[in-house]
Design a protein around this motif. Structure first.
Motif, PDB file in Angstrom:
ATOM      1  N   THR A  98       0.781  -1.238  -0.216  1.00 14.69           N
ATOM      2  CA  THR A  98       0.135  -0.005   0.000  1.00 14.69           C
ATOM      3  C   THR A  98       0.779   1.275  -0.082  1.00 14.69           C
ATOM      4  OG1 THR A  98       0.119  -0.247   2.539  1.00 14.69           O
ATOM      5  CG2 THR A  98      -1.914  -0.862   1.086  1.00 14.69           C
ATOM      6  N   ASP A 120      -4.827   4.103  -1.453  1.00 16.17           N
ATOM      7  CA  ASP A 120      -4.969   2.794  -1.355  1.00 16.17           C
ATOM      8  C   ASP A 120      -5.795   2.268  -0.135  1.00 16.17           C
ATOM      9  OD1 ASP A 120      -3.215   2.364  -3.339  1.00 16.17           O
ATOM     10  OD2 ASP A 120      -1.400   1.777  -2.101  1.00 16.17           O
ATOM     11  N   PHE A 149      -5.092  -2.353  -7.981  1.00 14.12           N
ATOM     12  CA  PHE A 149      -6.055  -3.238  -7.106  1.00 14.12           C
ATOM     13  C   PHE A 149      -7.009  -3.917  -7.611  1.00 14.12           C
ATOM     14  CE2 PHE A 149      -3.661  -1.481  -3.212  1.00 14.12           C
ATOM     15  CZ  PHE A 149      -3.786  -2.503  -2.503  1.00 14.12           C
TER      16      PHE A 149
END
Lengths: 93, 310
Positions: free
Chosen positions: B117, B122, B192
Protein backbone atom coordinates in the motif's frame (compact mmCIF):
# COMPACT_ATOMS: atom_id res chain seq x y z
CA UNK A 1 -31.33 -27.14 55.06
CA UNK A 2 -28.83 -26.40 52.37
CA UNK A 3 -30.05 -24.71 49.20
CA UNK A 4 -29.37 -26.03 45.72
CA UNK A 5 -27.17 -23.70 43.68
CA UNK A 6 -28.69 -21.34 41.16
CA UNK A 7 -28.23 -22.08 37.45
CA UNK A 8 -28.76 -19.80 34.47
CA UNK A 9 -30.43 -21.38 31.45
CA UNK A 10 -29.73 -20.65 27.78
CA UNK A 11 -31.81 -22.06 24.91
CA UNK A 12 -31.13 -22.39 21.22
CA UNK A 13 -34.53 -21.86 19.61
CA UNK A 14 -33.56 -23.59 16.39
CA UNK A 15 -30.45 -24.61 14.54
CA UNK A 16 -28.44 -21.65 13.34
CA UNK A 17 -29.51 -19.31 16.16
CA UNK A 18 -27.50 -18.28 19.20
CA UNK A 19 -28.31 -19.66 22.62
CA UNK A 20 -30.32 -16.98 24.42
CA UNK A 21 -30.76 -16.55 28.15
CA UNK A 22 -34.28 -17.54 29.18
CA UNK A 23 -34.14 -17.63 33.00
CA UNK A 24 -32.77 -19.56 35.91
CA UNK A 25 -33.50 -22.44 38.25
CA UNK A 26 -32.10 -24.32 41.24
CA UNK A 27 -30.62 -27.79 40.91
CA UNK A 28 -28.36 -30.03 42.99
CA UNK A 29 -25.87 -30.58 40.13
CA UNK A 30 -25.23 -29.97 36.42
CA UNK A 31 -27.05 -33.06 35.28
CA UNK A 32 -30.19 -32.23 37.19
CA UNK A 33 -29.97 -28.63 36.07
CA UNK A 34 -30.16 -29.77 32.47
CA UNK A 35 -33.17 -31.99 33.16
CA UNK A 36 -34.94 -29.30 35.14
CA UNK A 37 -34.21 -26.76 32.42
CA UNK A 38 -35.85 -29.06 29.91
CA UNK A 39 -38.92 -29.43 32.12
CA UNK A 40 -39.17 -25.78 33.08
CA UNK A 41 -38.25 -24.00 29.87
CA UNK A 42 -38.95 -26.31 26.92
CA UNK A 43 -42.38 -27.78 27.49
CA UNK A 44 -43.62 -26.39 24.16
CA UNK A 45 -40.72 -27.17 21.87
CA UNK A 46 -38.98 -23.89 22.63
CA UNK A 47 -35.53 -25.23 21.99
CA UNK A 48 -33.26 -27.70 20.27
CA UNK A 49 -30.33 -27.27 22.64
CA UNK A 50 -29.89 -26.19 26.26
CA UNK A 51 -26.91 -24.73 28.10
CA UNK A 52 -26.91 -24.49 31.88
CA UNK A 53 -24.22 -22.76 33.85
CA UNK A 54 -23.93 -22.06 37.56
CA UNK A 55 -24.92 -18.44 38.17
CA UNK A 56 -21.87 -17.97 40.41
CA UNK A 57 -19.66 -18.88 37.46
CA UNK A 58 -20.87 -15.92 35.42
CA UNK A 59 -18.88 -12.72 35.56
CA UNK A 60 -21.04 -9.73 34.67
CA UNK A 61 -20.69 -6.01 34.38
CA UNK A 62 -22.77 -4.16 36.94
CA UNK A 63 -25.45 -1.62 36.03
CA UNK A 64 -23.58 1.07 38.03
CA UNK A 65 -20.64 0.66 35.69
CA UNK A 66 -22.74 1.33 32.63
CA UNK A 67 -21.19 4.70 31.90
CA UNK A 68 -17.48 4.02 32.34
CA UNK A 69 -17.94 0.62 30.69
CA UNK A 70 -19.67 1.70 27.49
CA UNK A 71 -18.94 5.41 27.18
CA UNK A 72 -15.81 4.86 25.03
CA UNK A 73 -17.95 3.73 22.09
CA UNK A 74 -20.52 6.47 22.56
CA UNK A 75 -18.66 9.23 20.73
CA UNK A 76 -17.35 7.15 17.82
CA UNK A 77 -20.05 7.95 15.30
CA UNK A 78 -17.65 7.10 12.48
CA UNK A 79 -18.05 3.41 13.31
CA UNK A 80 -21.52 3.54 11.73
CA UNK A 81 -22.13 3.35 7.99
CA UNK A 82 -24.58 6.26 8.12
CA UNK A 83 -21.71 8.60 9.09
CA UNK A 84 -20.60 8.62 5.44
CA UNK A 85 -22.47 10.62 2.81
CA UNK A 86 -22.75 8.61 -0.38
CA UNK A 87 -24.88 10.12 -3.18
CA UNK A 88 -28.18 8.31 -3.70
CA UNK A 89 -27.36 7.45 -7.32
CA UNK A 90 -24.39 5.22 -6.37
CA UNK A 91 -25.80 1.68 -6.21
CA UNK A 92 -25.03 -1.26 -3.88
CA UNK A 93 -23.12 0.60 -1.18
CA UNK B 1 -28.82 -50.17 20.36
CA UNK B 2 -25.89 -48.30 18.94
CA UNK B 3 -26.20 -45.79 16.16
CA UNK B 4 -24.04 -46.71 13.22
CA UNK B 5 -21.81 -44.33 11.33
CA UNK B 6 -24.08 -44.72 8.30
CA UNK B 7 -27.09 -43.54 10.30
CA UNK B 8 -25.14 -40.56 11.64
CA UNK B 9 -24.05 -39.66 8.14
CA UNK B 10 -27.63 -39.94 6.87
CA UNK B 11 -28.83 -37.65 9.65
CA UNK B 12 -26.10 -35.16 8.82
CA UNK B 13 -26.89 -35.21 5.10
CA UNK B 14 -30.61 -34.77 5.81
CA UNK B 15 -29.95 -31.78 8.09
CA UNK B 16 -27.85 -30.08 5.42
CA UNK B 17 -30.36 -30.96 2.68
CA UNK B 18 -33.15 -29.30 4.67
CA UNK B 19 -31.06 -26.14 4.77
CA UNK B 20 -30.71 -26.52 8.56
CA UNK B 21 -27.51 -25.64 10.36
CA UNK B 22 -24.97 -28.03 11.79
CA UNK B 23 -24.01 -27.10 15.35
CA UNK B 24 -20.73 -27.92 17.16
CA UNK B 25 -21.99 -30.91 19.14
CA UNK B 26 -23.59 -32.58 16.11
CA UNK B 27 -21.90 -35.52 14.50
CA UNK B 28 -20.20 -34.44 11.26
CA UNK B 29 -18.01 -36.16 8.67
CA UNK B 30 -14.31 -35.72 9.38
CA UNK B 31 -13.77 -34.18 5.93
CA UNK B 32 -16.50 -31.58 6.62
CA UNK B 33 -14.79 -30.62 9.87
CA UNK B 34 -11.41 -30.40 8.12
CA UNK B 35 -12.74 -28.30 5.26
CA UNK B 36 -14.38 -25.89 7.69
CA UNK B 37 -11.26 -25.57 9.83
CA UNK B 38 -9.24 -24.81 6.70
CA UNK B 39 -11.72 -22.23 5.42
CA UNK B 40 -12.51 -20.49 8.74
CA UNK B 41 -8.84 -20.41 9.74
CA UNK B 42 -7.86 -18.89 6.39
CA UNK B 43 -10.63 -16.35 6.85
CA UNK B 44 -9.52 -15.49 10.40
CA UNK B 45 -5.87 -15.21 9.38
CA UNK B 46 -6.92 -12.88 6.54
CA UNK B 47 -8.57 -10.50 8.99
CA UNK B 48 -5.48 -10.46 11.19
CA UNK B 49 -2.92 -10.07 8.38
CA UNK B 50 -5.34 -7.63 6.73
CA UNK B 51 -4.63 -5.13 9.50
CA UNK B 52 -1.13 -4.56 8.11
CA UNK B 53 -1.60 -2.97 4.66
CA UNK B 54 -3.90 -0.27 6.02
CA UNK B 55 -2.23 -0.03 9.41
CA UNK B 56 0.69 1.27 7.36
CA UNK B 57 -1.18 4.60 7.03
CA UNK B 58 -2.44 5.14 10.58
CA UNK B 59 0.52 7.25 11.63
CA UNK B 60 0.34 9.29 8.41
CA UNK B 61 -3.40 9.76 7.92
CA UNK B 62 -3.98 13.29 6.57
CA UNK B 63 -6.38 14.43 9.32
CA UNK B 64 -7.52 13.47 12.80
CA UNK B 65 -10.89 12.46 11.31
CA UNK B 66 -9.28 10.09 8.81
CA UNK B 67 -6.96 8.73 11.48
CA UNK B 68 -9.83 7.97 13.88
CA UNK B 69 -11.75 6.23 11.07
CA UNK B 70 -8.72 4.18 10.03
CA UNK B 71 -8.01 3.17 13.63
CA UNK B 72 -11.63 2.09 14.08
CA UNK B 73 -11.45 0.07 10.88
CA UNK B 74 -8.22 -1.74 11.71
CA UNK B 75 -9.62 -2.39 15.19
CA UNK B 76 -12.67 -4.00 13.55
CA UNK B 77 -10.41 -6.31 11.51
CA UNK B 78 -8.84 -7.54 14.74
CA UNK B 79 -12.33 -8.11 16.15
CA UNK B 80 -13.41 -10.01 13.04
CA UNK B 81 -10.35 -12.22 13.33
CA UNK B 82 -11.33 -13.03 16.92
CA UNK B 83 -14.96 -13.88 16.02
CA UNK B 84 -13.66 -16.28 13.38
CA UNK B 85 -10.98 -17.89 15.56
CA UNK B 86 -13.71 -18.57 18.16
CA UNK B 87 -15.94 -20.14 15.51
CA UNK B 88 -13.00 -22.29 14.40
CA UNK B 89 -12.32 -23.39 17.97
CA UNK B 90 -15.84 -24.87 18.23
CA UNK B 91 -14.58 -27.49 15.75
CA UNK B 92 -12.09 -28.74 18.30
CA UNK B 93 -8.99 -26.91 17.20
CA UNK B 94 -6.97 -24.79 19.65
CA UNK B 95 -6.21 -21.11 19.20
CA UNK B 96 -2.50 -21.71 19.75
CA UNK B 97 -2.50 -24.31 17.00
CA UNK B 98 -4.11 -21.88 14.55
CA UNK B 99 -1.58 -19.16 15.32
CA UNK B 100 1.27 -21.63 14.90
CA UNK B 101 -0.04 -22.83 11.55
CA UNK B 102 -0.29 -19.27 10.29
CA UNK B 103 3.23 -18.45 11.41
CA UNK B 104 4.71 -21.63 9.93
CA UNK B 105 2.86 -21.07 6.64
CA UNK B 106 0.82 -24.28 6.96
CA UNK B 107 -2.42 -22.30 6.76
CA UNK B 108 -2.94 -19.50 4.27
CA UNK B 109 -4.60 -16.11 4.24
CA UNK B 110 -6.10 -14.16 1.37
CA UNK B 111 -3.54 -13.26 -1.29
CA UNK B 112 -4.84 -9.71 -1.54
CA UNK B 113 -2.94 -8.77 1.61
CA UNK B 114 0.37 -9.64 -0.02
CA UNK B 115 0.14 -6.50 -2.13
CA UNK B 116 1.76 -3.28 -0.86
CA UNK B 117 0.00 0.00 0.00
CA UNK B 118 2.48 2.66 -1.19
CA UNK B 119 -0.19 5.38 -1.62
CA UNK B 120 -2.68 6.86 0.84
CA UNK B 121 -5.37 6.43 -1.85
CA UNK B 122 -4.91 2.68 -1.26
CA UNK B 123 -6.81 3.09 2.03
CA UNK B 124 -9.82 4.22 0.01
CA UNK B 125 -9.37 1.61 -2.70
CA UNK B 126 -9.07 -1.21 -0.18
CA UNK B 127 -12.30 -0.07 1.50
CA UNK B 128 -14.14 0.18 -1.80
CA UNK B 129 -12.82 -2.77 -3.82
CA UNK B 130 -11.23 -5.17 -1.34
CA UNK B 131 -13.92 -4.83 1.33
CA UNK B 132 -16.51 -4.70 -1.44
CA UNK B 133 -15.28 -8.06 -2.76
CA UNK B 134 -15.13 -9.41 0.79
CA UNK B 135 -18.76 -8.40 1.36
CA UNK B 136 -19.79 -10.16 -1.88
CA UNK B 137 -18.10 -13.29 -0.57
CA UNK B 138 -19.38 -12.97 2.97
CA UNK B 139 -23.06 -12.13 2.56
CA UNK B 140 -23.92 -15.63 1.24
CA UNK B 141 -21.72 -17.14 3.98
CA UNK B 142 -24.21 -15.82 6.58
CA UNK B 143 -26.31 -18.82 5.44
CA UNK B 144 -23.43 -21.32 5.52
CA UNK B 145 -24.29 -24.73 6.97
CA UNK B 146 -22.09 -24.48 10.08
CA UNK B 147 -23.92 -22.42 12.73
CA UNK B 148 -21.01 -20.68 14.49
CA UNK B 149 -19.43 -19.65 11.16
CA UNK B 150 -22.71 -18.21 9.87
CA UNK B 151 -23.30 -16.27 13.08
CA UNK B 152 -19.78 -14.81 12.98
CA UNK B 153 -20.40 -13.78 9.36
CA UNK B 154 -23.62 -11.98 10.32
CA UNK B 155 -21.76 -9.84 12.86
CA UNK B 156 -18.93 -9.19 10.43
CA UNK B 157 -21.17 -8.19 7.52
CA UNK B 158 -23.01 -5.73 9.72
CA UNK B 159 -19.73 -4.03 10.62
CA UNK B 160 -18.17 -4.31 7.19
CA UNK B 161 -20.64 -1.86 5.63
CA UNK B 162 -18.88 1.04 7.35
CA UNK B 163 -15.57 -0.15 5.91
CA UNK B 164 -16.75 -0.02 2.33
CA UNK B 165 -18.53 3.30 2.69
CA UNK B 166 -15.61 5.07 4.35
CA UNK B 167 -13.39 3.88 1.48
CA UNK B 168 -15.74 5.12 -1.21
CA UNK B 169 -16.25 8.43 0.58
CA UNK B 170 -12.47 8.87 0.90
CA UNK B 171 -12.05 8.30 -2.84
CA UNK B 172 -14.96 10.66 -3.64
CA UNK B 173 -13.25 13.35 -1.58
CA UNK B 174 -9.98 12.86 -3.44
CA UNK B 175 -11.77 12.91 -6.80
CA UNK B 176 -13.17 16.33 -5.92
CA UNK B 177 -9.60 17.51 -5.21
CA UNK B 178 -6.68 18.36 -7.47
CA UNK B 179 -5.64 16.74 -10.75
CA UNK B 180 -2.82 15.08 -8.83
CA UNK B 181 -5.20 13.58 -6.27
CA UNK B 182 -7.45 12.21 -9.02
CA UNK B 183 -4.39 10.61 -10.61
CA UNK B 184 -3.51 9.02 -7.26
CA UNK B 185 -6.95 7.41 -7.09
CA UNK B 186 -6.74 6.09 -10.64
CA UNK B 187 -3.24 4.71 -10.06
CA UNK B 188 -4.40 2.92 -6.92
CA UNK B 189 -7.47 1.44 -8.66
CA UNK B 190 -5.21 0.26 -11.51
CA UNK B 191 -3.09 -1.69 -9.02
CA UNK B 192 -5.93 -3.18 -6.98
CA UNK B 193 -8.54 -4.08 -9.59
CA UNK B 194 -7.10 -7.42 -10.73
CA UNK B 195 -5.98 -8.61 -7.28
CA UNK B 196 -9.51 -7.77 -6.06
CA UNK B 197 -11.01 -10.01 -8.77
CA UNK B 198 -8.63 -12.78 -7.71
CA UNK B 199 -10.05 -12.63 -4.16
CA UNK B 200 -12.90 -14.88 -5.31
CA UNK B 201 -10.40 -17.66 -5.93
CA UNK B 202 -9.48 -19.59 -9.07
CA UNK B 203 -12.00 -20.14 -11.89
CA UNK B 204 -14.60 -22.81 -11.13
CA UNK B 205 -12.93 -25.43 -13.33
CA UNK B 206 -9.68 -25.01 -11.36
CA UNK B 207 -11.25 -24.90 -7.90
CA UNK B 208 -10.87 -28.37 -6.41
CA UNK B 209 -12.95 -27.82 -3.27
CA UNK B 210 -15.95 -25.98 -4.69
CA UNK B 211 -18.15 -28.98 -5.60
CA UNK B 212 -17.93 -30.68 -2.22
CA UNK B 213 -18.20 -27.38 -0.32
CA UNK B 214 -21.39 -26.51 -2.20
CA UNK B 215 -22.85 -29.97 -1.59
CA UNK B 216 -22.20 -29.49 2.14
CA UNK B 217 -23.74 -26.03 2.11
CA UNK B 218 -20.46 -24.48 3.28
CA UNK B 219 -20.23 -22.40 0.11
CA UNK B 220 -23.43 -21.05 -1.42
CA UNK B 221 -22.07 -19.73 -4.73
CA UNK B 222 -19.18 -20.64 -6.99
CA UNK B 223 -16.13 -18.39 -7.34
CA UNK B 224 -17.10 -17.31 -10.85
CA UNK B 225 -20.68 -16.46 -9.85
CA UNK B 226 -19.45 -14.19 -7.07
CA UNK B 227 -16.80 -12.60 -9.28
CA UNK B 228 -19.47 -11.75 -11.87
CA UNK B 229 -21.73 -10.28 -9.20
CA UNK B 230 -18.88 -8.13 -7.89
CA UNK B 231 -18.05 -6.78 -11.35
CA UNK B 232 -21.70 -5.95 -12.03
CA UNK B 233 -22.01 -4.11 -8.72
CA UNK B 234 -18.73 -2.24 -9.08
CA UNK B 235 -19.00 -0.88 -12.64
CA UNK B 236 -21.70 1.74 -11.88
CA UNK B 237 -19.83 2.73 -8.70
CA UNK B 238 -16.66 3.32 -10.73
CA UNK B 239 -18.64 5.39 -13.21
CA UNK B 240 -20.12 7.55 -10.43
CA UNK B 241 -16.66 7.98 -8.96
CA UNK B 242 -15.13 8.94 -12.29
CA UNK B 243 -12.40 6.29 -12.45
CA UNK B 244 -11.65 3.78 -15.21
CA UNK B 245 -11.42 0.10 -14.36
CA UNK B 246 -8.24 -1.15 -16.08
CA UNK B 247 -9.79 -3.82 -18.28
CA UNK B 248 -10.15 -3.13 -22.02
CA UNK B 249 -12.48 -6.14 -22.36
CA UNK B 250 -14.94 -4.83 -19.78
CA UNK B 251 -18.32 -4.12 -21.40
CA UNK B 252 -22.03 -4.68 -20.86
CA UNK B 253 -23.42 -7.75 -22.53
CA UNK B 254 -27.11 -7.06 -23.09
CA UNK B 255 -27.81 -10.67 -24.01
CA UNK B 256 -26.41 -12.03 -20.74
CA UNK B 257 -27.56 -8.94 -18.86
CA UNK B 258 -24.14 -8.90 -17.19
CA UNK B 259 -20.70 -7.49 -17.86
CA UNK B 260 -18.11 -9.33 -19.91
CA UNK B 261 -14.64 -8.88 -18.50
CA UNK B 262 -11.06 -10.03 -19.01
CA UNK B 263 -9.28 -12.94 -17.38
CA UNK B 264 -7.15 -12.17 -14.31
CA UNK B 265 -3.52 -13.32 -14.54
CA UNK B 266 -3.85 -16.70 -12.83
CA UNK B 267 -0.11 -17.35 -12.99
CA UNK B 268 0.34 -14.30 -10.80
CA UNK B 269 -2.41 -15.55 -8.49
CA UNK B 270 -0.76 -18.95 -7.98
CA UNK B 271 2.65 -17.33 -7.54
CA UNK B 272 1.28 -15.17 -4.71
CA UNK B 273 -0.52 -18.14 -3.14
CA UNK B 274 2.73 -20.11 -3.24
CA UNK B 275 4.42 -17.36 -1.25
CA UNK B 276 6.03 -15.31 -3.99
CA UNK B 277 3.91 -12.16 -3.88
CA UNK B 278 5.42 -8.73 -3.26
CA UNK B 279 4.83 -8.77 0.54
CA UNK B 280 4.36 -12.42 1.63
CA UNK B 281 7.59 -12.57 3.63
CA UNK B 282 7.12 -9.11 5.13
CA UNK B 283 3.54 -9.83 6.30
CA UNK B 284 4.42 -13.09 8.03
CA UNK B 285 7.57 -11.64 9.49
CA UNK B 286 5.63 -8.73 10.96
CA UNK B 287 3.00 -11.08 12.40
CA UNK B 288 5.70 -13.30 13.89
CA UNK B 289 7.42 -10.31 15.47
CA UNK B 290 4.14 -9.00 16.89
CA UNK B 291 3.53 -12.44 18.40
CA UNK B 292 7.00 -12.60 19.95
CA UNK B 293 6.98 -8.99 21.12
CA UNK B 294 3.58 -9.57 22.73
CA UNK B 295 4.77 -12.57 24.75
CA UNK B 296 5.50 -10.50 27.85
CA UNK B 297 1.97 -9.05 27.77
CA UNK B 298 0.44 -12.53 27.75
CA UNK B 299 2.80 -13.64 30.54
CA UNK B 300 2.03 -10.55 32.59
CA UNK B 301 -1.72 -11.10 32.23
CA UNK B 302 -1.36 -14.66 33.54
CA UNK B 303 0.83 -13.50 36.43
CA UNK B 304 -1.71 -10.80 37.28
CA UNK B 305 -4.57 -13.31 37.22
CA UNK B 306 -2.63 -15.67 39.49
CA UNK B 307 -1.95 -12.81 41.85
CA UNK B 308 -5.67 -12.01 42.00
CA UNK B 309 -6.58 -15.64 42.67
CA UNK B 310 -4.29 -15.72 45.73
Amino acid sequence: MSEWPLYEVFLRGKRGLNHVHVGSLHAPDDRFALMHARDVYTRRNEGVSIWVVRACEITASSPDEKDPMFAPSGDKVYRHPTFYDIPAHVPHL
Amino acid sequence: MTVTETELAEHFEATVARGDRIEPRDWMPEAYRKTLIRQIAQHAHSEIIGMQPEGNWISRAPSLRRKAILLAKVQDEAGHGLYLYSACETLGTARRELTEKLLSGKQKYSSIFNYPTPSYADVGTIGWLVDGAAICNQVPLCRTSFGPYGRAMIRICKEESFHQRQGYELLMTMMRGTEEQRAMVQESVDRFWWPALMMFGPPDDASPHTGQSMAWGIKRNTNDELRQKFVDMTVPQARALGVTLPDPELRWNSERRAHDFGEPDWDEFWAVVEGNGPCNAERLDRRRRAHEDGAWVRDAAVAFAEEGAR
